[in-house]
Scaffold this motif. Structure first.
Motif, PDB file in Angstrom:
ATOM      1  N   PHE A   3       0.857  -1.188   0.000  1.00  0.00           N
ATOM      2  CA  PHE A   3       0.000   0.000   0.000  1.00  0.00           C
ATOM      3  C   PHE A   3       0.891   1.235   0.000  1.00  0.00           C
ATOM      4  N   GLY A   4       0.462   2.306  -0.676  1.00  0.00           N
ATOM      5  CA  GLY A   4       1.261   3.524  -0.778  1.00  0.00           C
ATOM      6  C   GLY A   4       1.337   4.359   0.478  1.00  0.00           C
ATOM      7  N   GLN A   5       0.546   4.034   1.494  1.00  0.00           N
ATOM      8  CA  GLN A   5       0.556   4.729   2.780  1.00  0.00           C
ATOM      9  C   GLN A   5       0.238   6.222   2.641  1.00  0.00           C
ATOM     10  N   SER A  34      -4.731   4.157   7.746  1.00  0.00           N
ATOM     11  CA  SER A  34      -3.636   4.707   6.963  1.00  0.00           C
ATOM     12  C   SER A  34      -4.154   5.689   5.925  1.00  0.00           C
ATOM     13  N   ARG A  35      -5.261   5.328   5.262  1.00  0.00           N
ATOM     14  CA  ARG A  35      -5.861   6.231   4.282  1.00  0.00           C
ATOM     15  C   ARG A  35      -6.325   7.529   4.953  1.00  0.00           C
ATOM     16  N   GLN A  36      -6.870   7.394   6.165  1.00  0.00           N
ATOM     17  CA  GLN A  36      -7.352   8.578   6.872  1.00  0.00           C
ATOM     18  C   GLN A  36      -6.198   9.541   7.163  1.00  0.00           C
ATOM     19  N   LEU A  37      -5.050   8.993   7.586  1.00  0.00           N
ATOM     20  CA  LEU A  37      -3.893   9.842   7.833  1.00  0.00           C
ATOM     21  C   LEU A  37      -3.439  10.518   6.536  1.00  0.00           C
ATOM     22  N   GLY A  38      -3.536   9.781   5.422  1.00  0.00           N
ATOM     23  CA  GLY A  38      -3.200  10.354   4.126  1.00  0.00           C
ATOM     24  C   GLY A  38      -4.138  11.488   3.740  1.00  0.00           C
TER      25      GLY A  38
END
Length: 488
Positions: free
Chosen positions: A234-236, A277-281
Motif C-alpha cells: 500500500f502507498g501509505q 492509513s488512508r485517513q492519515l493520508g
C-alpha cells in the motif's frame, strides 16, 4: 564632382557595413550574457505489485494483500548548464535507476538524486517487480527533456500534528526506549513529543499560470497498517496525500520527500488498518492543499546544488565485561523467544511490541549478536583502538529559488532537521532523510549514548562502532554554510 560623390557613397556604404557588424556583435554578446531561466519537467508512473512477492521482512514474509498501485515521480530541473534530477519513490532500486536516468537524460550519476518515502508496506527484491519498475521509469523518461518549460518557484507550509509522534521515550531512570503503540496509548492520545509538523508544498508554476509539478515534504515513518509478519502492499499516507494534492492542482505530477523521520512514527504501528492509513493520508492531503493555498512567491527562480562530504564521529567500543554480559543476555533472550516465551519484551536496551510474536522478537535480537562477537574479537586481537573514528557520508545540498534542500543518506533523527531549519538562512528548507539511503539510523547529539532500537542501530551493521556527539548533527555543520553561500 562625380569622383567626390562616388567617394562619399563608398564611405557611407562602408560606415553602414561597420554599423551592421557592430550591431550583430552587440546582439550576439547580449545573447551570450542572457540570464538563464529555470525550467522543470516531471512525470509520475505506477508499479503494480502482486500477492506473493517478496518483502524485506526478517522472517521471509510475502505480500498477502495489494491495495492499489505504487506511484513514483521523476522531476527534472534545469538552469542554464546546471541540471538536477530527482526520483521519488517508495520502492528500492537506487543505483540501477540512477544509471538509467543518467543514460536517458544525458546526465552524470551525481546529477541524479534518489529519494525514498521509506514506506514499510511494499515488496522488496522481486525480480518481476524490479523489471516493471524500470520499464515504468524508462517510459516516464521518454521525451522528458522536451517537456522542460520555464517555471517560477512558490512555497507554502501548513502545520500537521494529527499523524505522527516521537517514538523515542525516556524511562524514569533515564533509559531511552522505543514508544510502541501500546506505550503511546498509555501516554495519552494527545501525546506527540518533539516532531516536525511542517507539511510543505513547493509549486513550480509555468508562465501560463498553471503548475508544472509540486514537491511535497513531511516527516514520519509510513507504518500505519504495517505488520512485518503479515505484509501488505500500500502507498501509505505519502501517496494518498500526493494523489489528493495532484487532483487539486489539475493532475500534475507530485513528488514526496521524507523528512528526518528516524525517531518519528505515524500512529497505529503494527495495530492499525489500511483504512486508518488512508485517513492519515487524507489529513496530510488536506494540509498540503492548505499550504498550496497560502504560498509565498520566491524572490528568485534559479538552481544551485552540490554534493558534500560529512564525517560522523564514532566512539570507542564498550568494555569487554559489558560486551560479554550483553552477549549472554542475547543468547538467553533468543532461546526463550524461539520457545514461545511471551516474557521476551526487552533485551540489550531494545524493547518490543506485543503485536510481534516471540520468535520474531528473538530474530530481531539475534541480528545484533554478530556485532558483539566482532567487538570482542577486536579486543582479543588487540585492534580495539584501531576502529574507525569517523563514518564518512555524502549529502546533497541544493537551493531552488528561496527553497533549500538537504538530502541525507541515512535515517536522521528529527532534531537534526529541526536544527538545520532553524539555522539555515532560507525561509523554507526541505531536510530530507532516506536520500540514496545506505547507513541506517544515525542519532542526533542528544541520543548518541542511548541503546534503544534506533540509537543502537549501529549494532545491526556488524562492524561499525557506536556514534559519539554530535552524531548526525554533523550534517548541519556542513550543510548550513553551503546554504548560506548559496543564498548570497
Amino acid at each position: 564632382m562625380k569622383k567626390s560623390r562616388r567617394t562619399f557613397l563608398q564611405i557611407t556604404a562602408l560606415l553602414a557595413a561597420v554599423s551592421l557588424i557592430v550591431a550583430i556583435i552587440s546582439l550576439s554578446a547580449c545573447g551570450s550574457n542572457k540570464k538563464p531561466v529555470l525550467k522543470a519537467a516531471a512525470q509520475t508512473f505506477s508499479t503494480t505489485p502482486k500477492i506473493g512477492q517478496e518483502t524485506a521482512g526478517h522472517l521471509g514474509a510475502k505480500i498477502e494483500k495489494v491495495y492499489g498501485d505504487l506511484k513514483s515521480t521523476v522531476v527534472l530541473l534545469e538552469y542554464g548548464d546546471t541540471k538536477l534530477c530527482f526520483l521519488t519513490s517508495s520502492l528500492d532500486g537506487e543505483d540501477t535507476c540512477k544509471i538509467l536516468i543518467a543514460k536517458k537524460l544525458g546526465l552524470t550519476k551525481t546529477q541524479v538524486v534518489f529519494a525514498s518515502s521509506h514506506n514499510h508496506t511494499v515488496p522488496s527484491g522481486s525480480e518481476e517487480l524490479n523489471r516493471q519498475f524500470l520499464e515504468g521509469l524508462d517510459s516516464a523518461l521518454q521525451g522528458l527533456e522536451k517537456k522542460l518549460v520555464p517555471v517560477t518557484v512558490e512555497w507554502g507550509v501548513a502545520r500537521e500534528e494529527r499523524i505522527t509522534y516521537n517514538r523515542r521515550g525516556k524511562r524514569p531512570d533515564g533509559r531511552a526506549y522505543f514508544i510502541r503503540e501500546e506505550d503511546r496509548m498509555e501516554l495519552g492520545d494527545s501525546y506527540i513529543g518533539t516532531i516536525d509538523p511542517d507539511a510543505t508544498v513547493v509549486i513550480l508554476r509555468g508562465k501560463n499560470g498553471h503548475p508544472v509539478t509540486a514537491l511535497t515534504f513531511f516527516t514520519g515513518h509510513p507504518v500505519t497498517g504495517y505488520n512485518p509478519e503479515h505484509m501488505v502492499s500500500f502507498g501509505q499516507f505519502p501517496q494518498v496525500a500526493c494523489e489528493k494534492l495532484s487532483s487539486y492542482l489539475g493532475g500534475v505530477p507530485v513528488a514526496f520527500f521524507q523528512g528526518c523521520a528516524g525517531d518519528i512514527n505515524s500512529k497505529y504501528m503494527l495495530t492499525g488498518t489500511i483504512e486508518q492509513s488512508r485517513q492519515l493520508g487524507e489529513y496530510l492531503g488536506d494540509s498540503f492543499i492548505k499550504a498550496a493555498n497560502s504560498v509565498h512567491i520566491s524572490q528568485r527562480s534559479d538552481l544551485q546544488w552540490a554534493r558534500k562530504k560529512v564525517n560522523i564521529p564514532l566512539a570507542e567500543l564498550p568494555d569487554t565485561n559489558s560486551l560479554k554480559r550483553d552477549l549472554a543476555s542475547i543468547d538467553d533472550f533468543v532461546r526463550r523467544g524461539n520457545s514461545g516465551d511471551q516474557n521476551t519484551m526487552e533485551c540489550v536496551g531494545m524493547n518490543f511490541p506485543k503485536a510481534l510474536t516471540p520468535p520474531y522478537r528473538a530474530k530481531l535480537v539475534e541480528m545484533v549478536r554478530p556485532w558483539y562477537v566482532w567487538a570482542l574479537e577486536q579486543y582479543r586481537t588487540g585492534k580495539a583502538a584501531e576502529t574507525p573514528k569517523f563514518l564518512e557520508i555524502e549529502i546533497v545540498v541544493a537551493r531552488l529559488g528561496d527553497v533549500g534542500y538537504v538530502g541525507m543518506p541515512f535515517e536522521p533523527f528529527v532534531r537534526i532537521g529541526l536544527n538545520i531549519k532553524r539555522e539555515a538562512p532560507l525561509p523554507c528548507v526541505l531536510t530530507c532523510g532516506y536520500t540514496e539511503s545506505q547507513y541506517g539510523y544515525i542519532p542526533d547529539s542528544t541520543a548518541c549514548n542511548d541503546r534503544e532500537y534506533m540509537s543502537g542501530f549501529f549494532r545491526y551493521t556488524g562492524t561499525r562502532p557506536p556514534y559519539r556527539s554530535p552524531g548526525g548533527d554533523a550534517v548541519g555543520e556542513v550543510a548550513i554554510p553551503v546554504l548560506k553561500e548559496f543564498s548570497k
